[in-house]
Design an enzyme around this catalytic site. Structure first.
Site, PDB file in Angstrom:
ATOM      1  N   GLY A  42      -6.587   3.890 -12.568  1.00  0.00           N
ATOM      2  CA  GLY A  42      -7.789   4.264 -11.832  1.00  0.00           C
ATOM      3  C   GLY A  42      -8.949   4.636 -12.727  1.00  0.00           C
ATOM      4  O   GLY A  42     -10.067   4.145 -12.551  1.00  0.00           O
ATOM      5  N   ASN A  71      -2.029  -0.024  -6.270  1.00  0.00           N
ATOM      6  CA  ASN A  71      -3.025   0.244  -7.309  1.00  0.00           C
ATOM      7  C   ASN A  71      -4.427  -0.209  -6.893  1.00  0.00           C
ATOM      8  O   ASN A  71      -5.429   0.331  -7.358  1.00  0.00           O
ATOM      9  CB  ASN A  71      -2.675  -0.490  -8.607  1.00  0.00           C
ATOM     10  CG  ASN A  71      -1.332  -0.112  -9.190  1.00  0.00           C
ATOM     11  OD1 ASN A  71      -0.666  -0.938  -9.790  1.00  0.00           O
ATOM     12  ND2 ASN A  71      -0.911   1.129  -9.020  1.00  0.00           N
ATOM     13  N   LEU A  72      -4.495  -1.215  -6.038  1.00  0.00           N
ATOM     14  CA  LEU A  72      -5.767  -1.908  -5.811  1.00  0.00           C
ATOM     15  C   LEU A  72      -6.782  -1.076  -5.040  1.00  0.00           C
ATOM     16  O   LEU A  72      -7.955  -1.436  -4.975  1.00  0.00           O
ATOM     17  CB  LEU A  72      -5.499  -3.227  -5.072  1.00  0.00           C
ATOM     18  CG  LEU A  72      -4.545  -4.181  -5.803  1.00  0.00           C
ATOM     19  CD1 LEU A  72      -4.357  -5.459  -4.993  1.00  0.00           C
ATOM     20  CD2 LEU A  72      -5.044  -4.507  -7.205  1.00  0.00           C
ATOM     21  N   GLN A  73      -6.365   0.042  -4.475  1.00  0.00           N
ATOM     22  CA  GLN A  73      -7.280   0.929  -3.755  1.00  0.00           C
ATOM     23  C   GLN A  73      -8.276   1.586  -4.697  1.00  0.00           C
ATOM     24  O   GLN A  73      -9.346   2.021  -4.291  1.00  0.00           O
ATOM     25  CB  GLN A  73      -6.448   1.985  -3.000  1.00  0.00           C
ATOM     26  CG  GLN A  73      -7.193   3.202  -2.510  1.00  0.00           C
ATOM     27  CD  GLN A  73      -6.803   4.449  -3.287  1.00  0.00           C
ATOM     28  OE1 GLN A  73      -6.223   4.357  -4.359  1.00  0.00           O
ATOM     29  NE2 GLN A  73      -7.123   5.591  -2.736  1.00  0.00           N
ATOM     30  N   ARG A  74      -7.973   1.625  -6.009  1.00  0.00           N
ATOM     31  CA  ARG A  74      -8.842   2.334  -6.953  1.00  0.00           C
ATOM     32  C   ARG A  74      -8.911   1.672  -8.327  1.00  0.00           C
ATOM     33  O   ARG A  74      -9.863   1.889  -9.064  1.00  0.00           O
ATOM     34  CB  ARG A  74      -8.346   3.780  -7.123  1.00  0.00           C
ATOM     35  CG  ARG A  74      -6.969   3.865  -7.747  1.00  0.00           C
ATOM     36  CD  ARG A  74      -6.268   5.179  -7.502  1.00  0.00           C
ATOM     37  NE  ARG A  74      -4.919   5.190  -8.098  1.00  0.00           N
ATOM     38  CZ  ARG A  74      -3.859   4.636  -7.528  1.00  0.00           C
ATOM     39  NH1 ARG A  74      -3.982   4.026  -6.373  1.00  0.00           N
ATOM     40  NH2 ARG A  74      -2.687   4.683  -8.123  1.00  0.00           N
ATOM     41  N   ASP A 131      -2.344  10.139 -16.284  1.00  0.00           N
ATOM     42  CA  ASP A 131      -2.252  11.035 -15.119  1.00  0.00           C
ATOM     43  C   ASP A 131      -1.049  11.959 -15.194  1.00  0.00           C
ATOM     44  O   ASP A 131      -0.553  12.422 -14.169  1.00  0.00           O
ATOM     45  CB  ASP A 131      -2.208  10.222 -13.819  1.00  0.00           C
ATOM     46  CG  ASP A 131      -0.915   9.428 -13.662  1.00  0.00           C
ATOM     47  OD1 ASP A 131      -0.149   9.335 -14.650  1.00  0.00           O
ATOM     48  OD2 ASP A 131      -0.652   8.906 -12.570  1.00  0.00           O
ATOM     49  N   ASN A 132      -0.569  12.255 -16.417  1.00  0.00           N
ATOM     50  CA  ASN A 132       0.543  13.195 -16.519  1.00  0.00           C
ATOM     51  C   ASN A 132       0.342  14.110 -17.720  1.00  0.00           C
ATOM     52  O   ASN A 132      -0.248  13.735 -18.725  1.00  0.00           O
ATOM     53  CB  ASN A 132       1.882  12.455 -16.612  1.00  0.00           C
ATOM     54  CG  ASN A 132       2.048  11.711 -17.912  1.00  0.00           C
ATOM     55  OD1 ASN A 132       2.518  12.260 -18.908  1.00  0.00           O
ATOM     56  ND2 ASN A 132       1.653  10.431 -17.925  1.00  0.00           N
ATOM     57  N   CYS A 189      -0.983  10.937  -8.941  1.00  0.00           N
ATOM     58  CA  CYS A 189      -1.634  10.230  -7.832  1.00  0.00           C
ATOM     59  C   CYS A 189      -0.625   9.759  -6.800  1.00  0.00           C
ATOM     60  O   CYS A 189      -0.868   9.833  -5.593  1.00  0.00           O
ATOM     61  CB  CYS A 189      -2.412   9.033  -8.372  1.00  0.00           C
ATOM     62  SG  CYS A 189      -3.828   9.469  -9.398  1.00  0.00           S
ATOM     63  N   CYS A 328      12.882  10.808  -6.017  1.00  0.00           N
ATOM     64  CA  CYS A 328      11.568  10.610  -5.397  1.00  0.00           C
ATOM     65  C   CYS A 328      11.179   9.149  -5.634  1.00  0.00           C
ATOM     66  O   CYS A 328      12.058   8.284  -5.651  1.00  0.00           O
ATOM     67  CB  CYS A 328      10.533  11.589  -5.967  1.00  0.00           C
ATOM     68  SG  CYS A 328      10.292  11.490  -7.748  1.00  0.00           S
TER      69      CYS A 328
END
Length: 370
Positions: A42, A71-74, A131-132, A189, A328
């Protein structure tokens, strides 16, 4: 006089060159610059596209993941046709389509202590678009040791943060976050969700900081944390306290403080297990409906955190000495849940390596993957 830019480049970057104080010299610095962007997701998407458009000569891209539909949303550097391909390959193709003179170097690796220095040392500026927390500490420590400026940004739902870390001035990621918050309080995310267009807001600021560092324009965000709330469009500037960095134990990685106590189970071990066990799914209900491991019970991570033993009692998870395997989507939420279960007195808690997606890949790839 040879200015280092040919006619094509003088025309292409003319709107830069026309800016008073920017000119040919700054554009030439961009052409000679080498920038490493860690993460082609993102945040990495707008950073890579804007730096390529700006004329950065070499762009390194670090990512070991493949493109999927979620992924394609952002992640605007990727297209529907890129689904299933490595993000580095997809990003390289789009960058070259935008600026064929940009040299793109791909690194299809997951950074760890054995390779991070060798990857970072060939670049002038580092961009952390991950993102971690584990990778952020790793990258910051390596960048500071190499004396490389590090541009950093992060997003949580409707909120964004941006800054620049610099070893010479003492501002590092550990100064901003001396200790990693619990993963359930700062989910990725995929666990917590993200407002897609936030990536454009934060990523554009990050790209701006890179260009400023390379060209010497303006004042980079060293020592300043810029925050934005998309719901109110409130932008704030907060000072970072350098003293906090000295309070963190040197060489420590707070993100791994308890992870070493967790036992992991491979997806292929589950069907053959003969001992009785509880399979605990800590995802959200809609994820459980999409795909789940047969025989598993659902207790979302947030519910487990808020209700504790009562949430487990409600689904029949009561015996403290029974083995519990938590899963998860990929792993981060189950690591947090395993810590909670241990705190509640459960004696044998294990985490499914790679989460349900790895179980799908290894046991039945025809099942839904998201």
């Amino acid at each position: 006089m040879d200015v280092g830019l040919d006619q094509h480049e003088l025309t292409r970057y003319s709107r830069h060159i026309l800016i008073p104080g920017f000119g040919v010299e700054s554009q030439l610095r961009l052409k000679k610059a080498r920038v490493l962007v860690i993460g082609a997701g993102g945040l990495g998407s707008p950073v890579l596209l804007y730096l390529a458009a700006a004329g950065v000569g070499r762009l390194g891209v670090v990512d070991d993941d493949a493109v999927d539909s979620s992924n394609l949303q952002r992640q605007i550097i990727h297209t529907e046709e890129a689904q299933g391909r490595l993000k580095t390959e997809s990003a390289r193709e789009r960058i070259i389509a935008l600026n064929g003179r940009t040299d793109v170097v791909t690194h299809e690796v997951r950074l760890d202590p054995t390779n991070v220095t060798s990857v970072l040392e060939e670049y002038d500026v580092i961009v952390d678009a991950t993102d971690n927390f584990a990778t952020r500490y790793l990258v910051s420590d390596a960048a500071m040791e190499l004396r490389k400026p590090l541009v950093w940004g992060a997003i949580f739902r409707f909120e964004g943060q941006m800054t620049v870390f610099d070893a010479d001035s003492g501002y590092t990621y550990r100064a901003l976050y001396p200790q990693s918050p619990p993963s359930e309080l700062a989910p990725s995310c995929e666990a917590g969700g993200v407002f897609g267009v936030m990536c454009g807001l934060v990523g554009s600021v990050m790209a701006t900081e890179v260009v400023k560092i390379i060209t010497g324009q303006g004042q980079p965000l060293v020592g300043t944390l810029m925050t934005v709330d998309a719901l109110t469009m409130q932008w704030d500037r907060l000072a970072i306290d350098r003293r906090a960095d000295s309070e963190a134990e040197e060489g420590s990685d707070p993100t791994l403080a308890r992870a070493t106590d967790v036992t992991h189970v491979d997806a292929l071990e589950l069907p053959d297990r003969r001992e009785p066990l509880v399979l605990l799914d800590v995802r959200e209900p809609f994820e459980h409906q999409l795909v789940s491991i047969p025989g598993s019970v659902l207790v979302p991570l947030g519910t487990l955190r808020n209700e504790g033993r009562s949430a487990l009692d409600a689904v029949g998870v009561q015996a403290l000495d029974s083995p519990v395997v938590v899963y998860c989507k990929r792993g981060p939420r189950s690591e947090a849940a395993a810590e909670m279960l241990s705190d509640l007195g459960f004696e044998d808690v294990r985490v499914l390596t790679g989460g349900v997606l790895e179980w799908v890949a290894k046991t039945d790839p025809s099942l839904p993957s998201y």
